[in-house]
Design an enzyme around this catalytic site. Sequence first.
Site, PDB file in Angstrom:
ATOM      1  N   TYR A  49       0.814  -1.208   0.000  1.00 53.70           N
ATOM      2  CA  TYR A  49       0.000   0.000   0.000  1.00 53.70           C
ATOM      3  C   TYR A  49       0.851   1.263   0.000  1.00 53.70           C
ATOM      4  CZ  TYR A  49      -3.812  -3.244   0.854  1.00 53.70           C
ATOM      5  OH  TYR A  49      -4.712  -4.276   0.725  1.00 53.70           O
ATOM      6  N   GLU A  69      -5.477 -12.597   3.458  1.00 51.24           N
ATOM      7  CA  GLU A  69      -6.508 -12.258   4.442  1.00 51.24           C
ATOM      8  C   GLU A  69      -7.462 -13.431   4.665  1.00 51.24           C
ATOM      9  OE1 GLU A  69      -6.104  -9.880   6.216  1.00 51.24           O
ATOM     10  OE2 GLU A  69      -5.096  -8.289   5.133  1.00 51.24           O
ATOM     11  N   HIS A  83      -5.738 -15.630   7.042  1.00 44.11           N
ATOM     12  CA  HIS A  83      -5.726 -15.054   8.384  1.00 44.11           C
ATOM     13  C   HIS A  83      -7.061 -15.310   9.082  1.00 44.11           C
ATOM     14  CE1 HIS A  83      -2.629 -11.820   6.899  1.00 44.11           C
ATOM     15  NE2 HIS A  83      -2.154 -13.054   6.864  1.00 44.11           N
TER      16      HIS A  83
END
Length: 331
Positions: free
Chosen positions: A105, A207, A210
């Site tokens: 990012y 993600e 996770h």
Amino acid sequence: MILDPGMSLTLRPMRYPAFYERYRAAIRNTWTVEEVDLASDLADLARLTPAESHLVNRLVAFFATGDSIVANNLVLNLYKHLNAPEARLYLSRQLYEEAVHVQFYLTLLDTYLPDHEERARAFAAVEHIPSIRAKAEFCFRWIETIGSLGSLQTREDRRAFLLNLICFAACIEGLFFYGAFAYVYWLRSRGLLNGLASGTNWVFRDESMHMEFAFSVVETVRAEEPDLFDDDLADQVTRMMDEAVEAELAFAHDLCGDGLPGMSATDMRAYLEYVADRRLARLGVPARYGTSNPFAFMELQDVQELSNFFERRVSAYQVAVEGDVAFDEAF
């Protein structure tokens, strides 16, 4: 048990081998930011409409700090209280992945926002953009709920830890980030910002892993300490999810304004409710909304990406995959 105070260092005999296998699977999913080509997005950025540019700028402003918040909770709370070396191995790997996301990012903002002042405003979005500040405050409030706990000594301590874990898995990684991913894949469905989508494929995969790890920890605790799970906990989780949906919906109103082709705050509400129900079901909590997924392009995201391997490495690729290949098998 996994929430017992102390510091277990024993990897043999292994108490929780499934967590160790999740760690190994994460290692096979290694990727680097340098593999993502954002240069192709520059021409797309120049031809976005003002409404689309606003959406993209708000989106990257959220990305600027979102994973840093998750990493802080992982270090300050999750690693501290999960007393299983196999689980801590996975959390160590997750922290590395959060760092890669932060780097991605950072690179994204450096590419998309060449103006230094504009970039600085994006990194300070939690201070001056109300819709992003509200999401950050939601996260910080849950970080603080167990920030002062030295160890999980009581039933109330353990329930507080569970709520923090569930919040970050189901509401933040599982809802806030999935809402953000939906905007990325909506843009891709219109042939825009394929570089951003390419990098997001990797983040999406991380993600998802996770979340599954966190949910498997919840299931482990449920098996070891079933008395922690009652109607009151389910009600707390439902109220937490309601608040997360409303915070993310306010963000959607900010991004979408009066609506864009194929993307509106109304569509996003339906998607968020659909995702929230999936997270609640995964936790064994009754569905809240009963809403269908309005975004066909997000249904496709559950299917592994297909790509010309000679052009780029697909996000479904894993390093060091072991196994035998038999050339006499029927195809």
